[in-house]
Scaffold this motif. Sequence first.
Motif, PDB file in Angstrom:
ATOM      1  N   GLU B 587      41.959  52.687  49.160  1.00 37.50           N
ATOM      2  CA  GLU B 587      42.232  52.915  47.753  1.00 37.50           C
ATOM      3  C   GLU B 587      41.096  52.338  46.920  1.00 37.50           C
ATOM      4  O   GLU B 587      40.699  51.195  47.123  1.00 37.50           O
ATOM      5  N   PRO B 588      40.557  53.107  45.950  1.00 36.09           N
ATOM      6  CA  PRO B 588      39.557  52.538  45.043  1.00 36.09           C
ATOM      7  C   PRO B 588      40.237  51.860  43.863  1.00 36.09           C
ATOM      8  O   PRO B 588      41.319  52.261  43.437  1.00 36.09           O
ATOM      9  N   ASP B 589      39.559  50.821  43.358  1.00 37.14           N
ATOM     10  CA  ASP B 589      40.033  50.155  42.154  1.00 37.14           C
ATOM     11  C   ASP B 589      39.568  50.989  40.958  1.00 37.14           C
ATOM     12  O   ASP B 589      38.371  51.231  40.815  1.00 37.14           O
ATOM     13  N   PRO B 590      40.460  51.416  40.073  1.00 34.30           N
ATOM     14  CA  PRO B 590      39.997  52.254  38.960  1.00 34.30           C
ATOM     15  C   PRO B 590      39.165  51.502  37.941  1.00 34.30           C
ATOM     16  O   PRO B 590      38.469  52.132  37.144  1.00 34.30           O
ATOM     17  N   ASN B 591      39.188  50.166  37.963  1.00 33.33           N
ATOM     18  CA  ASN B 591      38.475  49.408  36.940  1.00 33.33           C
ATOM     19  C   ASN B 591      37.228  48.711  37.454  1.00 33.33           C
ATOM     20  O   ASN B 591      36.601  47.984  36.704  1.00 33.33           O
ATOM     21  N   SER B 592      36.911  48.875  38.727  1.00 35.89           N
ATOM     22  CA  SER B 592      35.725  48.198  39.249  1.00 35.89           C
ATOM     23  C   SER B 592      35.174  49.029  40.382  1.00 35.89           C
ATOM     24  O   SER B 592      35.674  50.105  40.693  1.00 35.89           O
ATOM     25  N   GLU B 593      34.103  48.530  41.007  1.00 36.32           N
ATOM     26  CA  GLU B 593      33.504  49.249  42.129  1.00 36.32           C
ATOM     27  C   GLU B 593      34.199  48.956  43.448  1.00 36.32           C
ATOM     28  O   GLU B 593      33.851  49.533  44.464  1.00 36.32           O
ATOM     29  N   ASN B 594      35.160  48.054  43.460  1.00 40.25           N
ATOM     30  CA  ASN B 594      35.745  47.598  44.720  1.00 40.25           C
ATOM     31  C   ASN B 594      36.641  48.668  45.329  1.00 40.25           C
ATOM     32  O   ASN B 594      37.283  49.444  44.624  1.00 40.25           O
ATOM     33  N   ILE B 595      36.687  48.658  46.653  1.00 39.91           N
ATOM     34  CA  ILE B 595      37.561  49.552  47.412  1.00 39.91           C
ATOM     35  C   ILE B 595      38.293  48.688  48.419  1.00 39.91           C
ATOM     36  O   ILE B 595      37.676  47.853  49.088  1.00 39.91           O
ATOM     37  N   ALA B 596      39.590  48.910  48.510  1.00 38.29           N
ATOM     38  CA  ALA B 596      40.409  48.171  49.462  1.00 38.29           C
ATOM     39  C   ALA B 596      40.745  49.085  50.626  1.00 38.29           C
ATOM     40  O   ALA B 596      41.123  50.244  50.429  1.00 38.29           O
ATOM     41  N   ALA B 597      40.610  48.561  51.837  1.00 38.16           N
ATOM     42  CA  ALA B 597      40.937  49.307  53.048  1.00 38.16           C
ATOM     43  C   ALA B 597      41.829  48.433  53.900  1.00 38.16           C
ATOM     44  O   ALA B 597      41.551  47.245  54.086  1.00 38.16           O
TER      45      ALA B 597
END
Lengths: 686, 830
Positions: B587-597
């Motif tokens: 899932e990508p974070d809509p407010n930053s460049e981070n992506i959680a896997a």
Amino acid sequence: MGEFKVHRVRFFNYVPSGIRCVAYNNQSNRLAVSRTDGTVEIYNLSANYFQEKFFPGHESRATEALCWAEGQRLFSAGLNGEIMEYDLQALNIKYAMDAFGGPIWSMAASPSGSQLLVGCEDGSVKLFQITPDKIQFERNFDRQKSRILSLSWHPSGTHIAAGSIDYISVFDVKSGSAVHKMIVDRQYMGVSKRKCIVWGVAFLSDGTIISVDSAGKVQFWDSATGTLVKSHLIANADVQSIAVADQEDSFVVGTAEGTVFHFQLVPVTSNSSEKQWVRTKPFQHHTHDVRTVAHSPTALISGGTDTHLVFRPLMEKVEVKNYDAALRKITFPHRCLISCSKKRQLLLFQFAHHLELWRLGSTVATGKNGDTLPLSKNADHLLHLKTKGPENIICSCISPCGSWIAYSTVSRFFLYRLNYEHDNISLKRVSKMPAFLRSALQILFSEDSTKLFVASNQGALHIVQLSGGSFKHLHAFQPQSGTVEAMCLLAVSPDGNWLAASGTSAGVHVYNVKQLKLHCTVPAYNFPVTAMAIAPNTNNLVIAHSDQQVFEYSIPDKQYTDWSRTVQKQGFHHLWLQRDTPITHISFHPKRPMHILLHDAYMFCIIDKSLPLPNDKTLLYNPFPPTNESDVIRRRTAHAFKISKIYKPLLFMDLLDERTLVAVERPLDDIIAQLPPPIKKKKFGT
Amino acid sequence: MVEEENIRVVRCGGSELNFRRAVFSADSKYIFCVSGDFVKVYSTVTEECVHILHGHRNLVTGIQLNPNNHLQLYSCSLDGTIKLWDYIDGILIKTFIVGCKLHALFTLAQAEDSVFVIVNKEKPDIFQLVSVKLPKSSSQEVEAKELSFVLDYINQSPKCIAFGNEGVYVAAVREFYLSVYFFKKKTTSRFTLSSSRNKKHAKNNFTCVACHPTEDCIASGHMDGKIRLWRNFYDDKKYTYTCLHWHHDMVMDLAFSVTGTSLLSGGRESVLVEWRDATEKNKEFLPRLGATIEHISVSPAGDLFCTSHSDNKIIIIHRNLEASAVIQGLVKDRSIFTGLMIDPRTKALVLNGKPGHLQFYSLQSDKQLYNLDIIQQEYINDYGLIQIELTKAAFGCFGNWLATVEQRQEKETELELQMKLWMYNKKTQGFILNTKINMPHEDCITALCFCNAEKSEQPTLVTASKDGYFKVWILTDDSDIYKKAVGWTCDFVGSYHKYQATNCCFSEDGSLLAVSFEEIVTIWDSVTWELKCTFCQRAGKIRHLCFGRLTCSKYLLGATENGILCCWNLLSCALEWNAKLNVRVMEPDPNSENIAAISQSSVGSDLFVFKPSEPRPLYIQKGISREKVQWGVFVPRDVPESFTSEAYQWLNRSQFYFLTKSQSLLTFSTKSPEEKLTPTSKQLLAEESLPTTPFYFILGKHRQQQDEKLNETLENELVQLPLTENIPAISELLHTPAHVLPSAAFLCSMFVNSLLLSKETKSAKEIPEDVDMEEEKESEDSDEENDFTEKVQDTSNTGLGEDIIHQLSKSEEKELRKFRKIDYSWIAAL
């Protein structure tokens, strides 16, 4: 083991009468059953539920109430307004007394057994004193507006409860006046106009009155204050009967839907002494109305329009859970209603008010084992003999040669001679029969049809000589020294020398017909005789008892045979002893002296005395036909009992000649099809 | 600054409210529900959550009112403790440490110092009913190790245990057996129902049990739908039972009313049956309660019932069988097909709920906002039927549009597929059905996504399907000649060699569309719908696909079923990097460049947070859940957090929630949410201890001195009292908790200011003296005008008082600031 051609007869259109009343006697463990045609039967519950006594019915005697009184006396009352007492020794009606209140709807004996109470159509309750010979009218209670449909004594004998239409009255016995009048709610599934009929009441020792009514309610009343304590709505139709146990901790009610409900008195908590009645179990063993119920110490007894008598044991009262604790359902009479003419292949069917004579069909075809052969000639209904008068037929018989027919009612004895001219039958009645032959309990012709044996309800045994178109009374065997004992069963040897008779006290006497004297008496046995016959050539007497024991007694030697001693020493197979219908007929093969043929309602058996007896580990019921096994295995597992269960229910089975059997069957579906339809119940999902 | 604690996984909400029977308070004002590790206190009138009792470290397995004090609540947990709560204030009073796992809790008024719990010893499948003696102690944590054995071989569910007749006996059911233990006699009766394999007796299993409150009567529910009332059970032979039969499926729970005149039963039929006087002919029904009834509770006052349902709902029912209140948690009795979504408008979590519904669930208050009926058909609550399932849902930009896909497949070749598009209506504040499309594809739809670019002129929806096509749907306005109606039509159909389309995703600016066809990723221009390029990595079928955001918008990430995570550079059309990771949720974070896997291994699930620009993850946490994680979503925070640690900065702007296979909703948190909750109870404690602070004594003495002065100057009494109350420094001293007070320097300055305030009062005394002199002069001059002069004096007095108050308050503020600076210099001098 030979093979037989079997006539399967299904045109015996027998329908038992519905059960109207049952009354249980605690001292003698006997049950009196009255049916809608007026017949009264007495079952011995200790003798494997055997129907040991039978009183014929009457068209005008519709029994509505039945009760036992002190000293094993049985009373009945009905819509003809008469109270009748039955002679349990002579098997007849002792007397009938009119109560002068119109039709009688209810009757109850006092707890002491010395007084009798009847409820009449005109709303009167009449008290009778029971004297040693008769009953004596004592007085009337206060007259009510409607008919008295149910009565119950308080166990102390001081008060009674009477159920009527729309109300229940409580009477003081001493003064005869009504103490309370309790109005029953008319509410019936929202319709409030219909009258509420109190079909049954029960008076408990703590003053509670339990009533059942046509609105489907079981209600508890306080007789001291005349108020309703509790109401149980248990059915959408009438609740028609109630019976309370002697200990007053259990009662049973029967409904028009066919359900029987069991109520139990259980404590509210283990500490308090307060108790409450709880409806616990429904039993659905009937398809039609349950008109009557009874409560023995160990079982619930119910009967109704579907003609079954159901004994349902209470599992919590039974000590050992064995075969005796099983459900019993009695439908067919424990006596034989069919007689056979072997020479002419005729069958005589006995009904309540007429006799039917049929000639069996015949076939010329042959086939394999188990085939159904087509008839070349159909069965023929030769004769329809109607009785005159309202009385029911007690017994009937046709001679082996087919020339004589005899039957008896309570008041008359009839003898007819039949003449055969090609295919026509002419009937001629023999007139001027003597009066002492009336009320015969059993009629039997000798094998050569020259003698007629009649067992009278006075205990006498009459021998009549038949020759040409006339008769002559030869002799009468009188009962011994003062005891009046009715003879119920007769057996005659094929050679005409010996006559055996058994009575209600389970004794069997053997008479010498040639010398006209008593030959010997078989040693006494505890259980009544259900069937007996004398074998040809050997003149052995075979006796079947109600506990499913079979004895063989040698008449010339005056002792039991060796085979019988062997059987008694080893004992019968437990499956044989667990059959619940008695053996009603015994016959013999003319050419094979080692074979005994007998049947009950669900089984036909040939006992081969030359083979060993089965033990409890052996299979009693043989696989039929045994074509898959080899001869060596078959001989190793062979035993004396050859049982066939393919005929059911079996009313009569006999040997016509060496290779022909006749079996009269009466399927239950055919009986149910002729009953009135049961009450309509909506099926779920339709 | 306080050190930041480690991040840990907490069960933040959506726990089952129907795990155990709900418990009413004695006055029926509150209802208590087990909710995961917490106990929730709801109001029975307003349906609001009043308190959350937290303190257990594992699943709460039983709650009971304290029979000796109805204002207290007992709870037991798998963490081996029994806790006593004051539920009105939400305060933990006492903790009893038992040690072993506790599976249920029962209390009796007769056993004053004991409770009954279900434990399992040595073997995992053997459960026992034991009584625990609760020792009396003044400390908050007590050891309670004294266990007494009551019954063995019992079912672990509390529905299969019931205490009867004021604690005289306890009944336990299991399979085909009913055991009754009598406490005084210490004997056990055991009854067996027939369990033969024929058709009639095969379903005689016991499912639940209840005891009459006053009579010796046990009601048992069975799998075939029968209810048996057992009486006379003191003897193994003389017992008897009555049958009540209405339910066509198993009886889920039974409850007697407080007086014992009614028996309540419920099951799969969603009907609450009330058996008046426990008779067959006297039944009342409350139908259509929505889902399978799991538990039935009766309030001690007798006026309310409540039913817990399998869709995580509690219905509060009045005595006359009318539903009065509904408490709805996260609906979770079915499979989640739509995944986790966030409604951009209400910030609610949106996922599958009731059959055929989307539920909007508030994460802040752990409460369901409403249900949206998508399928709009009657649901038949029966076993074995194939129903229409809501399989896909997606929100458009700003929450104006909602797309849903529903399907039903009874046979292999018979697929019924329907797509609906819903428009948000501002007037009704809800979604209205706008377009219904039958069979948009010939096979199952695998992906659904809106173009969320803010610049786009038209709303655009892309659907990908197993039939080998992806379709582009746009909103058009030419449905009629008046051009007032708008609807969705198909604009473009794309395919790539008949491969199955499995995923689709728009870039952040909406210019590119990425569609994966089994193992191949294709890039399409969203203006001309031209195929731009393909990535053929042959690493396995693509399971997840997403674009990077903000500064990483040039990257495209894909996760395959073979456990490989790939990152492609769209500018160079080449593979930037790849890693071996069995990704289940990405899932990508809509407010930053981070992506959680979230990856799945044999031990459990692990979390990786990374930026697409480099393969090294920012944060790794292993073992976040023992079970399989199915869905995850980033939820933007209302107020951004400020974590100083670099490893925790990925939680600054969004919070990550994930849903496990057993449908537990979990999130990541430091202890700060707990700290936000605990100060309220500490404040309560602090307020109670206010009279004992040293400042109270000082202020008390100061007040006594003022009282003495007031005696001297009675005429000026009204003037001085408001002054003391309105001094802000003193009020701050009184109301501030001790641990929040600033350092001693500030306290010293405030104290000095209070002394200065007394001087000002002295200066205020001079002014009234002048007024008095003027009054005397006026009275001497004119006797005729005495009345008028008195009135004038009164008004002048009040005016002077007000002016004095205002002046003092203003001067106080100025002087406070000055003296603070001066005090600092004094300390520096020292």
